[in-house]
Write an enzyme that holds these catalytic residues in place. Structure first.
Site, PDB file in Angstrom:
ATOM      1  N   SER A  32     -18.996 -47.904  77.587  1.00  9.25           N
ATOM      2  CA  SER A  32     -18.444 -47.477  78.877  1.00  9.25           C
ATOM      3  C   SER A  32     -19.286 -46.350  79.483  1.00  9.25           C
ATOM      4  CB  SER A  32     -17.008 -46.962  78.683  1.00  9.25           C
ATOM      5  OG  SER A  32     -16.174 -48.000  78.247  1.00  9.25           O
ATOM      6  N   ASP A  37      -9.598 -52.663  73.380  1.00 11.55           N
ATOM      7  CA  ASP A  37     -10.655 -53.507  72.792  1.00 11.55           C
ATOM      8  C   ASP A  37     -10.547 -53.599  71.267  1.00 11.55           C
ATOM      9  OD1 ASP A  37     -11.728 -54.008  75.296  1.00 11.55           O
ATOM     10  OD2 ASP A  37     -13.064 -52.278  75.211  1.00 11.55           O
TER      11      ASP A  37
HETATM   12  C1  S3P Z   1     -13.806 -50.688  80.168  1.00 14.73           C
HETATM   13  C2  S3P Z   1     -12.486 -50.905  80.466  1.00 14.73           C
HETATM   14  C3  S3P Z   1     -11.629 -51.862  79.737  1.00 14.73           C
HETATM   15  C4  S3P Z   1     -12.281 -52.361  78.466  1.00 14.73           C
HETATM   16  C5  S3P Z   1     -13.739 -52.645  78.635  1.00 14.73           C
HETATM   17  C6  S3P Z   1     -14.477 -51.389  79.072  1.00 14.73           C
HETATM   18  C7  S3P Z   1     -14.558 -49.681  80.954  1.00 14.73           C
HETATM   19  O1  S3P Z   1     -11.371 -52.965  80.588  1.00 14.73           O
HETATM   20  O2  S3P Z   1     -11.623 -53.517  77.984  1.00 14.73           O
HETATM   21  O3  S3P Z   1     -14.325 -53.108  77.429  1.00 14.73           O
HETATM   22  O4  S3P Z   1     -15.669 -49.272  80.536  1.00 14.73           O
HETATM   23  O5  S3P Z   1     -14.072 -49.282  82.023  1.00 14.73           O
HETATM   24  P1  S3P Z   1     -10.159 -52.957  81.660  1.00 14.73           P
HETATM   25  O6  S3P Z   1     -10.442 -51.958  82.695  1.00 14.73           O
HETATM   26  O7  S3P Z   1     -10.153 -54.352  82.257  1.00 14.73           O
HETATM   27  O8  S3P Z   1      -8.925 -52.695  80.853  1.00 14.73           O
END
Ligand code: S3P
Length: 448
Positions: A32, A331
């Site tokens: 992220s 996740d």
């Molecule tokens: C993420 C947000 C999550 C997560 C993804 C990474 C991010 O998704 O599942 O692997 O970096 O903002 P969602 O925003 O759809 O929950």
């Protein structure tokens, strides 16, 4: 090896019962934060230096898209990258479609960034990403003045997004707890005059907010209700380039951590793991299950805390995981289900509806992964119920469904199951954790 090196050929692998795992490793940089460092670097004026960047396929696709939109993005050394940005609203129109491969995060965040610029871009991805919902991001971006062309009806890729010449600041309540929706609105809000506000009923990861502040934006986050947040960004800031140190990814650390817990006698150390409380729901849950996870030496950089973890083989017991914890471990349910299979007793994971729209339908895929390996599991509404018996028969072949986390979770399961566990394709592991197999082998994992 990257997935593209294999020209789409599946790479099967088998994991079998291994001796105690031991050693010290640093898992790759947080995915992220890596995406965000490149995007904010591209929207800033001046030089951004990133160290510890995750060099996985997902993030490399974001780097390519930032280049295609006019930023200079260069690799200065291993995991060290430099970005020379174009400034807020300064993107140039790309000459070819932007291809985000497997990455929902890269795609949705860049949609937000493009929506605030007067340029048009085609967004595309692989078969997994083409099946995922984009309406959730397009809805607020249209309210801000962006226009969606081809692909609009189903809200699926490939689609064309025309950014707004004069974007409007909005107040937006996210329909689901999603850092991707929140971040897309905030990134578009950078080029809108006035205050853009996002309200979320359940707080999602706040890396965008923390990093925007680090790059010089004025952004305020307040509590909203019992679990939510209200985030207000002042538009049209002058973002300045910044240094970003990317901590190790807790979502990647989850795999060696669960492996060490289920393989008897293991004792491993993981360094620099990010401990942002909006990402640590798995560690809370594992501790409730009786896991020996010691955390020491907490330090922080640019608002993101990190710590060293020591993890030892542990007897686990079943627990109930409340729905409000889901955003902080969204996740990690696949690998938690593996831990739950080795626990004594029932684990109930509540409120997992968002798992259905990840890289695969992870709710169905988790149940299948457990079932083919002899674990009793049930999906009840949006809940997953796993009957832990203290050991797992194994012997199954797990379908990866183009999902890196299914492949890694199944391989972890095989390290302690009675019979080996096979996965049909490990190629997608390269999207988030390119060194997973050698790193796990260095700890004593047996794969062949
Ligand atoms: C993420 C947000 C999550 C997560 C993804 C990474 C991010 O998704 O599942 O692997 O970096 O903002 P969602 O925003 O759809 O929950």
């Amino acid at each position: 090896m990257t997935h593209s090196d294999t020209a789409g050929q599946p790479i099967p692998l088998e994991a079998r019962s291994s001796g105690p795992l031991s050693g010290k490793v640093r898992v790759p940089g947080d995915k992220s934060i890596s995406h965000r460092s490149l995007i904010l670097g591209a929207l800033a004026v001046g030089e951004t230096r990133v160290s510890g960047l995750l060099e996985g396929e997902d993030v490399l696709n974001t780097a390519k898209s930032m280049r295609a939109l006019g930023a200079r993005v260069e690799r200065a050394g291993p995991f060290a990258w430099e970005v020379a940005g174009v400034g807020v609203a300064g993107f140039a129109g790309p000459s070819a479609p932007l291809d985000f491969g497997n990455s929902g995060t890269g795609c949705r965040l860049v949609m937000g960034a493009v929506a605030g610029c007067p340029v048009t871009a085609v967004f595309d991805g692989d078969a997994s990403l083409r099946s995922r919902p984009m309406r959730r991001v397009l809805d607020p971006l249209e309210l801000m003045g962006a226009k969606v062309g081809a692909g609009k009806e189903g809200g699926r890729l490939p689609l064309t997004l025309q950014g707004a010449r004069d974007p409007l600041p909005i107040t937006y309540r996210t329909p689901v707890a999603s850092a991707q929706i929140k971040s897309a609105v905030l990134l578009a809000g950078l080029s809108a005059p006035g205050i853009t506000t996002v309200i979320e009923a359940e707080a999602s990861r706040d890396h965008t907010e923390l990093m925007l502040k680090h790059f010089g934006a004025e952004i305020v986050s307040e509590k909203e209700g019992s679990h939510g947040r209200k985030i207000s960004l002042t538009g049209q800031p002058e973002l300045h380039g910044a240094d970003v140190v990317v901590p190790a990814d807790p979502s990647s650390a989850a795999f060696p951590i669960v492996a060490a817990l289920i393989v008897d006698g293991s004792d491993i150390v993981l360094s620099d793991v990010m401990t942002n409380p909006l990402r640590t729901g798995l560690f809370t849950t594992l501790r409730e299950m009786g896991a020996s996870i010691e955390q020491s030496g907490v330090r922080g950089d640019a608002g993101e805390p990190m710590a060293q973890f020591r993890v030892r083989g542990s007897k686990l017991r079943g627990v109930e995981v409340p729905p409000e914890r889901a955003p902080s471990m969204i996740d990690e349910y696949l690998v938690l289900a593996v831990a739950a299979s080795f626990a004594e007793g029932t684990t109930i994971m509540r409120g997992l509806q968002e798992l259905r729209v990840k890289e695969s339908d992870r709710l169905a895929a988790t149940a299948d992964m457990l079932r083919v390996n002899g674990v009793r599991v049930e999906i009840s509404g949006d809940d997953l119920i796993v009957e832990g018996k203290g050991h797992v028969p194994g012997g199954g072949l797990v379908a990866t469904h183009m999902d890196h986390r299914i492949a890694m979770s199944a391989l972890v399961m095989g390290l302690a199951s009675d019979k080996p566990v096979k996965v049909d394709d490990t190629a997608f592991i390269a999207t988030s954790f390119p060194d997973f197999i050698p790193m796990m082998r260095s700890l004593g994992a047996e794969f062949s």
